[in-house]
Write a protein that holds these residues in place. Structure first.
Motif, PDB file in Angstrom:
ATOM      1  N   LEU A 131      -2.178   4.017  -3.595  1.00  0.00           N
ATOM      2  CA  LEU A 131      -1.949   3.140  -4.744  1.00  0.00           C
ATOM      3  C   LEU A 131      -1.405   1.809  -4.236  1.00  0.00           C
ATOM      4  O   LEU A 131      -0.481   1.777  -3.429  1.00  0.00           O
ATOM      5  CB  LEU A 131      -0.929   3.780  -5.695  1.00  0.00           C
ATOM      6  N   PHE A 132      -2.016   0.709  -4.675  1.00  0.00           N
ATOM      7  CA  PHE A 132      -1.520  -0.627  -4.326  1.00  0.00           C
ATOM      8  C   PHE A 132      -0.642  -1.156  -5.452  1.00  0.00           C
ATOM      9  O   PHE A 132      -0.989  -1.005  -6.630  1.00  0.00           O
ATOM     10  CB  PHE A 132      -2.684  -1.616  -4.146  1.00  0.00           C
ATOM     11  N   GLY A 170      -4.643   6.388 -16.351  1.00  0.00           N
ATOM     12  CA  GLY A 170      -4.423   7.683 -15.703  1.00  0.00           C
ATOM     13  C   GLY A 170      -4.931   7.786 -14.290  1.00  0.00           C
ATOM     14  O   GLY A 170      -4.646   8.756 -13.586  1.00  0.00           O
ATOM     15  N   LYS A 171      -5.698   6.792 -13.812  1.00  0.00           N
ATOM     16  CA  LYS A 171      -6.278   6.924 -12.467  1.00  0.00           C
ATOM     17  C   LYS A 171      -6.352   5.588 -11.719  1.00  0.00           C
ATOM     18  O   LYS A 171      -7.267   5.325 -10.946  1.00  0.00           O
ATOM     19  CB  LYS A 171      -7.651   7.588 -12.544  1.00  0.00           C
ATOM     20  N   ALA A 172      -5.373   4.731 -11.961  1.00  0.00           N
ATOM     21  CA  ALA A 172      -5.382   3.394 -11.352  1.00  0.00           C
ATOM     22  C   ALA A 172      -5.307   3.462  -9.823  1.00  0.00           C
ATOM     23  O   ALA A 172      -4.640   4.317  -9.251  1.00  0.00           O
ATOM     24  CB  ALA A 172      -4.206   2.578 -11.880  1.00  0.00           C
ATOM     25  N   ASP A 173      -6.027   2.536  -9.168  1.00  0.00           N
ATOM     26  CA  ASP A 173      -5.926   2.350  -7.706  1.00  0.00           C
ATOM     27  C   ASP A 173      -4.986   1.197  -7.378  1.00  0.00           C
ATOM     28  O   ASP A 173      -4.366   1.168  -6.323  1.00  0.00           O
ATOM     29  CB  ASP A 173      -7.310   1.991  -7.112  1.00  0.00           C
ATOM     30  N   ILE A 174      -4.927   0.218  -8.288  1.00  0.00           N
ATOM     31  CA  ILE A 174      -4.119  -0.983  -8.083  1.00  0.00           C
ATOM     32  C   ILE A 174      -3.303  -1.239  -9.346  1.00  0.00           C
ATOM     33  O   ILE A 174      -3.845  -1.186 -10.456  1.00  0.00           O
ATOM     34  CB  ILE A 174      -5.020  -2.215  -7.795  1.00  0.00           C
ATOM     35  N   ALA A 187       0.886  -1.171   0.000  1.00  0.00           N
ATOM     36  CA  ALA A 187       0.000   0.000   0.000  1.00  0.00           C
ATOM     37  C   ALA A 187       0.917   1.212   0.000  1.00  0.00           C
ATOM     38  O   ALA A 187       1.587   1.502   0.995  1.00  0.00           O
ATOM     39  CB  ALA A 187      -0.884  -0.018   1.232  1.00  0.00           C
ATOM     40  N   MET A 188       0.982   1.891  -1.135  1.00  0.00           N
ATOM     41  CA  MET A 188       1.963   2.972  -1.315  1.00  0.00           C
ATOM     42  C   MET A 188       1.390   4.329  -0.917  1.00  0.00           C
ATOM     43  O   MET A 188       0.210   4.617  -1.159  1.00  0.00           O
ATOM     44  CB  MET A 188       2.414   3.049  -2.783  1.00  0.00           C
ATOM     45  N   ASP A 189       2.247   5.131  -0.324  1.00  0.00           N
ATOM     46  CA  ASP A 189       1.943   6.547  -0.080  1.00  0.00           C
ATOM     47  C   ASP A 189       2.958   7.332  -0.909  1.00  0.00           C
ATOM     48  O   ASP A 189       4.113   7.478  -0.519  1.00  0.00           O
ATOM     49  CB  ASP A 189       2.092   6.843   1.422  1.00  0.00           C
ATOM     50  N   ILE A 190       2.511   7.783  -2.092  1.00  0.00           N
ATOM     51  CA  ILE A 190       3.413   8.459  -3.032  1.00  0.00           C
ATOM     52  C   ILE A 190       3.028   9.940  -3.089  1.00  0.00           C
ATOM     53  O   ILE A 190       1.928  10.287  -3.535  1.00  0.00           O
ATOM     54  CB  ILE A 190       3.295   7.833  -4.445  1.00  0.00           C
ATOM     55  N   PRO A 212     -12.528  -0.521  -7.156  1.00  0.00           N
ATOM     56  CA  PRO A 212     -11.167  -0.097  -7.495  1.00  0.00           C
ATOM     57  C   PRO A 212     -10.855  -0.279  -8.979  1.00  0.00           C
ATOM     58  O   PRO A 212     -11.392  -1.186  -9.642  1.00  0.00           O
ATOM     59  CB  PRO A 212     -10.282  -1.019  -6.647  1.00  0.00           C
ATOM     60  N   LEU A 213      -9.984   0.589  -9.485  1.00  0.00           N
ATOM     61  CA  LEU A 213      -9.538   0.528 -10.870  1.00  0.00           C
ATOM     62  C   LEU A 213      -8.190  -0.181 -10.907  1.00  0.00           C
ATOM     63  O   LEU A 213      -7.223   0.277 -10.300  1.00  0.00           O
ATOM     64  CB  LEU A 213      -9.401   1.948 -11.447  1.00  0.00           C
ATOM     65  N   VAL A 214      -8.147  -1.316 -11.604  1.00  0.00           N
ATOM     66  CA  VAL A 214      -6.932  -2.147 -11.641  1.00  0.00           C
ATOM     67  C   VAL A 214      -6.285  -2.017 -13.010  1.00  0.00           C
ATOM     68  O   VAL A 214      -6.903  -2.331 -14.031  1.00  0.00           O
ATOM     69  CB  VAL A 214      -7.267  -3.633 -11.373  1.00  0.00           C
ATOM     70  N   ALA A 215      -5.016  -1.576 -13.020  1.00  0.00           N
ATOM     71  CA  ALA A 215      -4.242  -1.528 -14.263  1.00  0.00           C
ATOM     72  C   ALA A 215      -3.313  -2.735 -14.298  1.00  0.00           C
ATOM     73  O   ALA A 215      -2.536  -2.958 -13.368  1.00  0.00           O
ATOM     74  CB  ALA A 215      -3.424  -0.242 -14.335  1.00  0.00           C
ATOM     75  N   VAL A 216      -3.422  -3.531 -15.347  1.00  0.00           N
ATOM     76  CA  VAL A 216      -2.533  -4.682 -15.521  1.00  0.00           C
ATOM     77  C   VAL A 216      -1.337  -4.202 -16.351  1.00  0.00           C
ATOM     78  O   VAL A 216      -1.481  -3.876 -17.524  1.00  0.00           O
ATOM     79  CB  VAL A 216      -3.257  -5.858 -16.212  1.00  0.00           C
TER      80      VAL A 216
END
Length: 314
Positions: free
Chosen positions: A141-142, A240-244, A131-134, A176-180
């Motif tokens: 962001l995961f 542009g807006k991924a959560d994972i 679990a990132m804090d960027i 959640p929005l998952v980007a592969v």
């Protein structure tokens, strides 16, 4: 330009502070760093630690850390391997609600968890989430999986995505929005990561992955930067807006997470998912805020799961 701030963990910490501490087996806390991590989480009332390992080494570590452990339960074991087995037994029988890695190898702890007789396995593959804090990204962001599954196949990736999605939903993000991720955003038969990404996208549409919007392949820039996606003409509900971010393999994920940690001043709270209890993985180099965020995530997960089970049996 004003410095970008941290703060993605604040919501997790606030949610966790309102919940009772969770009884957690600290597995082999026989170094100063492992002891300090357990005591910090205890002082913040996130965890009620149960120290599992060789008693003399545990007391020595507490002395080195300058902390008092008189009020904490110690379960003596002969060595780290026995500590892992004992902690897993305690979790399987409900005596503790979570596990936290002390000063033993991750493989040693997870080996005891995934053992066929452990009682902690589920039908899902276990996986790790950072679990990132960027500071440069506007929301949590995961990144998954950058620590456990070396070269996951398609079925493994389905589980890895579902584990991360379930955690994010527990934390309040409804879909959640998952980007592969892959190196490119088009399907290329010579690049297996793009084929897996396309398959996962369809699996999500067919209900084989639930509770999320999954899209890929997406290159890293297109996944997290809307302008980059627009320039390339990518039409995607995730771009542009991924959560994972689902990475192609452990090496890619590990490099990505560590680059963000060291070049972008990101925090990376770590949790192992897919077992019957959450497993807190922290690193010796983690900041206090990151270690506490890992404990907070486990606490929220235990509490929400308990509520869901209660509602299910009502």
């Amino acid at each position: 330009m004003a410095a970008k701030k941290h703060g993605r963990y604040d919501a997790y910490l606030e949610q966790a502070r309102d919940l009772p501490p969770i009884k957690t087996a600290i597995v082999h806390p026989c170094s100063k760093e492992a002891m300090v991590a357990a005591i910090e989480a205890w002082q913040e009332k996130f965890l009620q630690p149960v120290l599992v390992g060789p008693e003399l080494k545990i007391r020595k570590a507490a002395k080195e850390a300058g902390v008092k452990i008189d009020d904490l339960e110690i379960i003596p074991t002969e060595h780290s391997h026995a500590a892992a087995q004992k902690a897993v037994e305690m979790a399987a029988s409900g005596k503790v609600q979570a596990l936290m890695k002390g000063s033993l190898h991750t493989d040693e702890l997870l080996g005891a968890v995934v053992n066929a007789q452990s009682g902690l396995r589920t039908e899902r593959r276990i996986s790790h989430v950072y679990a990132m804090d960027i500071p440069a990204y506007s929301k949590p962001l995961f990144i998954t999986d950058a620590a456990i599954n070396i070269r996951p196949d398609l079925d493994d990736k389905r589980d890895i995505v579902q584990n991360a999605v379930d955690l994010m939903r527990i934390l309040g993000r409804e879909k959640p929005l998952v980007a592969v991720l892959a190196a490119v955003e088009t399907v290329n038969s010579k690049m297996p990561a793009t084929l897996d990404a396309a398959a996962l996208t369809v699996m999500s549409m067919r209900g084989q992955i639930t509770g999320a919007v999954v899209d890929g392949p997406l290159a890293f820039d297109n996944a997290i930067n809307l302008k980059a996606a627009e320039i390339k003409g990518i039409v995607s509900p995730v771009a542009g807006k991924a959560d994972i971010l689902l990475v192609p393999d452990l090496e890619a994920g590990n490099m990505l997470a560590k680059q963000l940690m060291y070049f972008a001043d990101a925090g990376a709270a770590g949790l192992v998912l897919g077992a019957r209890v959450p497993i807190i993985l922290t690193s010796r180099s983690d900041k206090v805020s990151v270690r506490l965020a890992s404990a907070a995530l486990a606490k929220i997960m235990v509490e929400r799961r308990f509520k869901l089970e209660k509602a299910h049996h009502a």
